[in-house]
Motif scaffolding. Structure first.
Motif, PDB file in Angstrom:
ATOM      1  N   THR A 145      26.176  10.113   4.942  1.00 16.73           N
ATOM      2  CA  THR A 145      25.228   9.149   4.136  1.00 16.73           C
ATOM      3  C   THR A 145      27.085   8.366   3.578  1.00 16.73           C
ATOM      4  O   THR A 145      27.037   9.038   2.436  1.00 16.73           O
ATOM      5  N   GLN A 202      27.155   7.028  -2.609  1.00 18.10           N
ATOM      6  CA  GLN A 202      27.000   5.355  -2.122  1.00 18.10           C
ATOM      7  C   GLN A 202      27.434   4.777  -3.772  1.00 18.10           C
ATOM      8  O   GLN A 202      27.330   5.150  -5.253  1.00 18.10           O
ATOM      9  N   SER A 220      25.382   8.639  -6.357  1.00 18.22           N
ATOM     10  CA  SER A 220      25.014   7.386  -5.920  1.00 18.22           C
ATOM     11  C   SER A 220      25.645   6.640  -7.665  1.00 18.22           C
ATOM     12  O   SER A 220      25.018   7.120  -8.519  1.00 18.22           O
ATOM     13  N   VAL A 278      26.765   4.337   1.591  1.00 19.96           N
ATOM     14  CA  VAL A 278      26.975   3.101   1.562  1.00 19.96           C
ATOM     15  C   VAL A 278      27.378   2.945   0.906  1.00 19.96           C
ATOM     16  O   VAL A 278      27.483   2.768  -0.477  1.00 19.96           O
ATOM     17  N   ILE A 286      19.379  10.386  -2.323  1.00 21.78           N
ATOM     18  CA  ILE A 286      20.105   9.083  -2.765  1.00 21.78           C
ATOM     19  C   ILE A 286      19.145   8.370  -1.303  1.00 21.78           C
ATOM     20  O   ILE A 286      18.639   8.496   0.354  1.00 21.78           O
ATOM     21  N   ILE A 329      17.227   4.921   1.383  1.00 21.52           N
ATOM     22  CA  ILE A 329      18.031   3.995   2.345  1.00 21.52           C
ATOM     23  C   ILE A 329      16.713   3.166   2.594  1.00 21.52           C
ATOM     24  O   ILE A 329      16.341   4.078   4.017  1.00 21.52           O
ATOM     25  N   SER A 359      26.026  12.672   0.511  1.00 26.38           N
ATOM     26  CA  SER A 359      25.521  11.663   0.485  1.00 26.38           C
ATOM     27  C   SER A 359      26.836  10.296  -0.533  1.00 26.38           C
ATOM     28  O   SER A 359      26.662  11.765  -1.962  1.00 26.38           O
TER      29      SER A 359
END
Length: 575
Positions: free
Chosen positions: A137, A116, A90, A139, A373, A375, A114
């Motif tokens: 995932t 982000q 992230s 983002v 992470i 959401i 994931s």
């Protein structure tokens, strides 16, 4: 609230595996990292500056990494591919994150699950050469992405959660994400005419396409998705009738601000887990859906600004709307008495709660945690509070309100409102209500906004209303009230606007002083009179026209009389 720089010893302990310093006020640079055993490092939501130390890319055991601040200097995203064990990454706040590699070679993020990237300058995002064989995932919110969804995102067939909100995307393009469970494309410029292709993802649980420019009808296949729990399509241009049936697992349905018409589908009564139903600002034409009262968990019911009509009739079941917290049916064509039976049954509005020290939100919110992470997904709505139109990205549980304004309700205001102790907003304005203001309203100690304006309410303002210590907005204007305005507490803070067009009231803050002789009651015009009766304006116009006609007729009679007398005098002289 920890601040200053992060001590260097935090990154030099030889056996350290877990470091979480997130959500503090740390500043300055990050020192070199020699704790090669690190597996988890979270420095997000601080005020760090400078460059990311090169030693970070030697942490071969790192599986989860979160970095956010106003980082300076350039950073090649491809460097993170060195961390072969990384499963969650992230990043946010990077002013210059270089997506293309130095050598223009494709890089594999073999184990990444994931990713982000928030508020990152994603230039040339469509030309990158990344490979994410296991990514679940993704983002990429708040990045000013334009045009079509990039092809490399279409190529990630393992995606289960995709969030591209708050960008400037204009087209989704092909839709290959058959395993998708969560899709958030809100606040973009999407105009795809037909969104039926979304139905290819048969496992969808949450769909948020709000604040776009979709124009077609809502596909039946989407409403029927077997696992669908949350369907958010507000602020688009969807037209036609609502789907006839919906998934029985539906928890939230928000279609506010479209151009939908026709009747309300009775099949919604089969959605027993429904918490949030928001169909406001459409063109739906029907009677009040009393068949919804059997839904055991419904907390939000918004039907405002439609073409709903007729009296509100109760089916008189045992428990009606037991969990309802927000009831907004304003700006329709409802008539008859206020729904007293429903008001008495709003059990969740009656329970007394203390002052909350933190916000708790309506329970239809979701939090997905995928390898650390998060959401967050919360229900949202727009409501008129304290006279202002307010957007709530999250709906706090203390937001308990009733808005029945701008209808054709008549009769007296029921005392039962005084039992709804959790109410913070009550709006009954612009109806044809009469009778006195109930003394029981003084029991609503949490009430922050009370609007009874533009009715035909009579009598004195109850002294009990001074007990409303939380009251910030009061509007009693355009009624037939009389007598002295109560003094004390919040009432000493309200201006003339709260009482205007009530010619029978006197006292502070008005300039009309009260004395032993109560001022003669004078009834001002009201919206109700303009619509359904004769106010003072038609009478005054008639009176003025009568005066002009009378004076003119009198002048004619007088002139004719003088002419007749003169002729008679001449005739007498000749004879």
């Amino acid at each position: 609230m920890l601040n200053e720089t992060i001590p260097s010893w935090c990154f030099s302990l030889p056996f350290l595996t877990f470091v979480d310093l997130s959500d503090n006020l740390f500043t300055g640079h990050i020192s070199a990292i020699s704790s090669h055993s690190l597996q988890y490092l979270d420095l997000c939501r601080n005020k760090l500056q400078g460059n990311v130390p090169k030693s970070m890319f030697n942490l071969v055991n790192l599986t989860e990494l979160c970095l956010s601040s106003k980082w300076s200097g350039s950073l090649y995203f491809s460097l993170f591919s060195k961390l072969q064990n990384l499963k969650a990454l992230s990043l946010s706040g990077f002013n210059s994150l270089l997506l293309a590699s130095e050598t223009n070679v494709s890089y594999q993020f073999t184990n990444l699950l994931s990713l982000q990237l928030l508020q990152v300058d994603l230039t040339n995002i469509s030309k990158i050469l990344w490979k994410f064989p296991k990514l679940q995932t993704l983002v990429l919110s708040e990045n000013k992405l334009e045009g079509n969804v990039p092809k490399w995102i279409h190529d990630i067939h393992s995606l289960e959660r995709l969030k591209l909100s708050q960008n400037q995307l204009s087209s989704i393009g092909q839709f290959p994400w058959y395993q998708l469970k969560y899709l958030d494309l809100s606040f973009n410029l999407l105009t795809d005419d037909n969104i039926s292709f979304i139905c290819n993802a048969t496992s969808l649980q949450i769909v948020n396409l709000s604040h776009n420019k979709f124009k077609d009808t809502i596909p039946q296949c989407l409403a029927n998705s077997p696992d669908l729990q949350d369907l958010d399509l507000p602020m688009n241009k969807f037209h036609g009738t609502l789907p006839s049936t919906f998934s029985r697992d539906l928890i939230s349905l928000n279609l506010n601000g479209n151009q939908l018409e026709g009747h309300l589908p009775r099949s919604l009564s089969n959605c027993k887990d429904l918490i949030d139903l928001n169909l406001g600002n459409n063109q739906i034409e029907d009677t009040f859906p009393n068949w919804l009262q059997s839904l055991p968990y419904l907390e939000i019911l918004v039907l405002q600004s439609n073409k709903l009509y007729g009296p509100i009739v109760s089916l008189k079941t045992k428990d009606m709307f037991p969990h309802l917290l927000i009831f907004d049916i304003s700006s329709n064509h409802f008539s008859g008495q206020l729904p007293k039976v429903y008001i008495k049954s709003f059990q969740a509005m009656k329970s007394v709660v203390g002052v909350q020290t933190s916000f708790y939100y309506i329970k239809s919110s979701y939090v997905f945690i995928t390898k650390e992470i998060e959401i967050e997904y919360h229900e949202s709505m727009t409501a008129t509070m304290k006279g202002l139109r307010t957007n709530f990205e999250k709906i706090p549980e203390f937001l308990v309100s009733i808005d029945l304004s701008s209808n054709r309700f008549e009769g007296e205001i029921p005392d039962d409102f005084g039992e709804l102790h959790r109410l913070i907003g009550l709006n009954l304005s612009h109806n044809n209500l009469n009778g006195p203001v109930p003394h029981s309203l003084g029991n609503l100690s949490n009430l922050e906004s009370l609007d009874l304006s533009s009715n035909m309410v009579t009598g004195k303002i109850p002294d009990e209303l001074t007990n409303l210590i939380s009251l910030e907005v009061l509007n009693l204007s355009s009624n037939h009230l009389e007598g002295t305005i109560p003094r004390g507490k919040q009432f000493d803070t309200f201006s003339n606007d709260s009482y205007e067009e009530n010619m029978g009231v006197c006292g502070f803050p008005l300039s009309i002083q009260c004395n032993n002789n109560v001022p003669q009651q004078q009834y001002p015009s009201s919206e109700a009179e303009d619509k359904f009766g004769f106010g003072w304006k038609p009478v005054a116009i008639g009176y003025a026209c009568g005066m002009v006609f009378g004076i003119g007729l009198g002048c004619c009679v007088f002139l004719n009389w003088k002419t007749s007398m003169a002729c008679d005098h001449l005739w007498r002289q000749k004879n």
